[in-house]
Design a protein around this motif. Structure first.
Motif, PDB file in Angstrom:
ATOM      1  N   VAL B  60       0.853  -1.193   0.000  1.00 32.90           N
ATOM      2  CA  VAL B  60       0.000   0.000   0.000  1.00 32.90           C
ATOM      3  C   VAL B  60       0.884   1.237   0.000  1.00 32.90           C
ATOM      4  O   VAL B  60       1.967   1.246   0.593  1.00 32.90           O
ATOM      5  CB  VAL B  60      -0.977   0.024   1.202  1.00 32.90           C
ATOM      6  CG1 VAL B  60      -2.082  -0.987   0.999  1.00 32.90           C
ATOM      7  CG2 VAL B  60      -0.257  -0.215   2.513  1.00 32.90           C
ATOM      8  N   SER B  62       0.708   5.703   0.079  1.00 31.66           N
ATOM      9  CA  SER B  62      -0.093   6.913   0.208  1.00 31.66           C
ATOM     10  C   SER B  62       0.779   8.128  -0.070  1.00 31.66           C
ATOM     11  O   SER B  62       1.964   8.146   0.253  1.00 31.66           O
ATOM     12  CB  SER B  62      -0.700   7.010   1.616  1.00 31.66           C
ATOM     13  OG  SER B  62      -1.672   8.037   1.646  1.00 31.66           O
ATOM     14  N   GLN B  69       0.240   8.093   7.576  1.00 31.61           N
ATOM     15  CA  GLN B  69       0.671   6.803   8.141  1.00 31.61           C
ATOM     16  C   GLN B  69      -0.497   6.048   8.760  1.00 31.61           C
ATOM     17  O   GLN B  69      -0.532   4.822   8.724  1.00 31.61           O
ATOM     18  CB  GLN B  69       1.701   7.047   9.250  1.00 31.61           C
ATOM     19  CG  GLN B  69       3.069   7.397   8.720  1.00 31.61           C
ATOM     20  CD  GLN B  69       4.084   7.487   9.852  1.00 31.61           C
ATOM     21  OE1 GLN B  69       4.125   6.631  10.716  1.00 31.61           O
ATOM     22  NE2 GLN B  69       4.877   8.531   9.822  1.00 31.61           N
ATOM     23  N   LEU B  72      -2.289   4.036   6.242  1.00 28.72           N
ATOM     24  CA  LEU B  72      -1.435   2.927   5.820  1.00 28.72           C
ATOM     25  C   LEU B  72      -1.451   1.818   6.878  1.00 28.72           C
ATOM     26  O   LEU B  72      -1.525   0.630   6.544  1.00 28.72           O
ATOM     27  CB  LEU B  72      -0.005   3.421   5.571  1.00 28.72           C
ATOM     28  CG  LEU B  72       0.160   4.308   4.324  1.00 28.72           C
ATOM     29  CD1 LEU B  72       1.547   4.943   4.294  1.00 28.72           C
ATOM     30  CD2 LEU B  72      -0.068   3.504   3.051  1.00 28.72           C
ATOM     31  N   ALA B  83       4.118  -1.014   3.518  1.00 35.60           N
ATOM     32  CA  ALA B  83       3.551   0.287   3.163  1.00 35.60           C
ATOM     33  C   ALA B  83       4.641   1.272   2.792  1.00 35.60           C
ATOM     34  O   ALA B  83       5.783   1.179   3.265  1.00 35.60           O
ATOM     35  CB  ALA B  83       2.732   0.831   4.333  1.00 35.60           C
ATOM     36  N   LEU B  85       5.031   5.532   2.392  1.00 35.72           N
ATOM     37  CA  LEU B  85       4.449   6.870   2.495  1.00 35.72           C
ATOM     38  C   LEU B  85       5.327   7.835   1.714  1.00 35.72           C
ATOM     39  O   LEU B  85       6.523   7.960   1.987  1.00 35.72           O
ATOM     40  CB  LEU B  85       4.368   7.317   3.965  1.00 35.72           C
ATOM     41  CG  LEU B  85       3.961   8.787   4.167  1.00 35.72           C
ATOM     42  CD1 LEU B  85       2.544   9.035   3.672  1.00 35.72           C
ATOM     43  CD2 LEU B  85       4.080   9.181   5.634  1.00 35.72           C
ATOM     44  N   LEU B 199       7.059   0.058   7.113  1.00 36.26           N
ATOM     45  CA  LEU B 199       6.492   1.265   6.507  1.00 36.26           C
ATOM     46  C   LEU B 199       7.665   2.182   6.156  1.00 36.26           C
ATOM     47  O   LEU B 199       8.366   2.661   7.034  1.00 36.26           O
ATOM     48  CB  LEU B 199       5.521   1.946   7.488  1.00 36.26           C
ATOM     49  CG  LEU B 199       4.641   3.073   6.941  1.00 36.26           C
ATOM     50  CD1 LEU B 199       3.421   3.289   7.826  1.00 36.26           C
ATOM     51  CD2 LEU B 199       5.379   4.385   6.764  1.00 36.26           C
TER      52      LEU B 199
END
Lengths: 309, 249
Positions: B60, B62, B69, B72, B83, B85, B199
């Motif tokens: 994923v 964003s 966050q 996510l 994820a 960001l 992430l």
């Protein structure tokens, strides 16, 4: 410079939304060419040529264009783009599918769902499900717009623009059309109907939705609509959904039966000229936008209304 | 095959927004923020494809402020694997988002991108189509059903007047409509587990993407309000008023 209007049609006939998008294009005030991309689409091109204010109709035909698949259709529009400073389309499923692809290929931002032309480069569009209206100015050499049909009057007929056949560029086939599963109905098309009768979750079942809503719609010669709740519950087909994520309608008369009036539904119908709401809950938000409200049971009131007409 | 799912942090769909009195925008201070509902459907779809053995990994991504966050982490709790960001402050238009996503899709060698058909804040309905254009991929918008087979996706699309079935060659971009699926709720153990999933943070500048807006927002207005209506006492009165006063029937 001129405006290119990518028309919505089904090869045999021109969608009324194309005439409405032309109405918007004429407000911008430049010469307008209409592009008919299709296959066996001479009839749609002929219909476009009768609209007043059109300089010429461009007819591009090919198997890949028959259902206006996004990849070949966008390539066609890009091949024509150099002669225009505004490219627009009605905000129908076809326009919404193709035009952003065109915009990215031309490195331009699109202005979606234009509801008012403020100036040739400045437009109003709804955001947050119609709870706010954004006024945006599109600088740069090229403007790309989708036009919300309900906000513009259709251009008049009586014109006689020439139809010019053009070639479409050959592009690799990345996608293929399989089939259309269209709802068969004798009623008017929802997004351009003069009267819409809509039902909500209060109907309780598909059978009752049909039994209560359809007779009133047929008596009035109206299209049938539904709230998202009614569609999600399976009472009505997906393409009958009125709202932010469904159809946006602005008929002369909208009759909301058993619809509470969620924000996302109001976004799809609050520009109707006259709104009638029928609901047992006198505090339902739908009454805040209704011109005439009846607090009562839809299973009594709607049939009574049908008999009284 | 890796599936990339772009998700946007937007005002929660239950929040009634207010236009700022000075016309400079919409007041979102203290408003509850959530994952764009259409993107939630896209996340669910990607996870189901992985569960069915059609995908190896669900990533994923964003584009937005540091607080993105949160959405996510929500997607990771639903079942996404990792994820990304891409931090970008201010108004990032769909064209700029599509350019950032193009970089990410190419770096990750995604075989499929699934995302919501539109965000419920700007209601643009552009990003998926723009991303497909920039990648030179096929696109299938407004999907209510996706079947994968033999390097292709058979997609049922919601169009005006009904449904359309098209076949697209992978890699492709598919945008999710409402009825594609019903997203799952993340369980508490999965929410805890999601905190440990990777992430990665980047910035738009690091990707070399110019995100300066092309459109100028002149002002934001209240929508035209309707005059207050009336409640009528009977069907007879309604019919009479529709005939004489409103002259619509």
């Amino acid at each position: 410079m001129a405006i290119l209007l990518f028309a919505d049609h089904d090869n045999a006939s021109l969608s009324e939304h194309s005439a409405r998008a032309l109405g918007a294009a004429l407000q911008i005030g430049a010469e307008v060419d209409i592009l008919i991309a299709g296959q066996g689409a001479a009839a749609a091109a002929a219909a476009a040529s009768t609209l007043q204010g059109v300089r010429r109709v461009l007819l591009a035909e090919g198997d890949a264009l028959a259902e206006r698949l996004a990849e070949p259709t966008a390539a066609l529009i890009v091949s024509l783009a150099g002669k225009y400073d505004t490219i627009l389309a009605p905000a129908t499923s076809s326009g919404k599918n193709v035009l952003p692809r065109v915009a990215a290929l031309l490195d331009a931002m699109q202005v979606s769902d234009v509801i008012e032309i403020v100036a040739p480069d400045t437009f109003k569009r709804p955001i947050y499900a119609g709870n706010a209206v954004e006024v945006v100015q599109a600088g740069g050499p090229l403007r790309i717009l989708t036009i919300r049909g309900a906000s513009f009057a259709p251009a008049a007929g009586g014109g006689a623009a020439p139809v010019t056949a053009i070639d479409a560029p050959a592009v690799p086939a990345l996608s293929a059309f399989r089939e259309n599963l269209l709802s068969a109905s004798d009623r008017p098309e929802l997004s351009s109907a003069r009267i819409v009768v809509s039902g909500g979750r209060a109907l309780g079942s598909k059978d009752r939705f049909d039994a209560v809503i359809n007779p009133l719609a047929d008596k009035l010669g109206a299209a049938v609509g539904a709230s998202r709740a009614a569609v999600d519950a399976g009472y009505a087909a997906n393409d009958l959904q009125v709202g932010q994520t469904g159809k946006v309608v602005a008929p002369d008369l909208y009759i909301a039966c058993g619809i509470s009036g969620a924000i996302q539904h109001l976004a799809g119908m609050k520009d109707s000229r006259i709104i009638v709401a029928i609901n047992t809950d006198g505090e339902a938000p739908i009454f805040q936008v209704a011109d005439y409200g009846i607090v009562g049971d839809i299973f009594d009131v709607v049939p009574e209304l049908e008999r009284a007409l | 095959m890796k599936i990339l799912v772009p998700v946007k942090r937007v005002v929660d769909h239950n929040v009634k927004i207010r236009v700022k009195a000075d016309g400079s925008g919409v007041d979102l201070s203290n408003a509850k923020m959530s994952m764009n509902p259409f993107d939630e459907i896209a996340v669910e779809q990607a996870i189901r494809m992985k569960e069915a053995g059609d995908a190896s990994e669900v990533i994923v991504v964003s584009v937005g402020p540091a607080q993105a966050q949160d959405v996510l982490r929500t997607a990771l709790a639903m079942g996404a694997d990792r994820a990304i960001l891409v931090e970008a402050e201010g108004r990032v238009e769909p064209l700029a988002v599509a350019k950032i996503l193009q970089c990410v899709a190419q770096t990750e060698e995604a075989g499929l991108v699934v995302l919501g058909k539109q965000a419920i804040d700007d209601d643009c309905n552009q990003t998926g189509q723009m991303l497909a254009a920039l990648l030179g991929w096929s696109q299938a918008t407004f999907a209510s059903r996706i079947e994968l087979a033999g390097g292709r996706a058979l997609v049922t699309r919601e169009i005006d007047g009904g449904l359309q079935r098209i076949e697209v060659t992978l890699p492709a971009v598919v945008t999710a409509d409402l009825r594609l699926n019903e997203p799952r709720y993340a369980s508490l153990p999965n929410i805890m587990k999601a905190k440990k999933k990777p992430l990665v943070q980047q910035t738009a500048g690091e990707l070399g993407v110019d995100i300066a807006p092309r459109l100028t927002v002149v002002r934001v207005e209240e929508p035209a309000s309707r005059a207050t209506g009336i409640k009528v006492a009977s069907v007879a009165e309604l019919v009479d008023r529709l005939r004489t006063e409103a002259a619509v029937i």
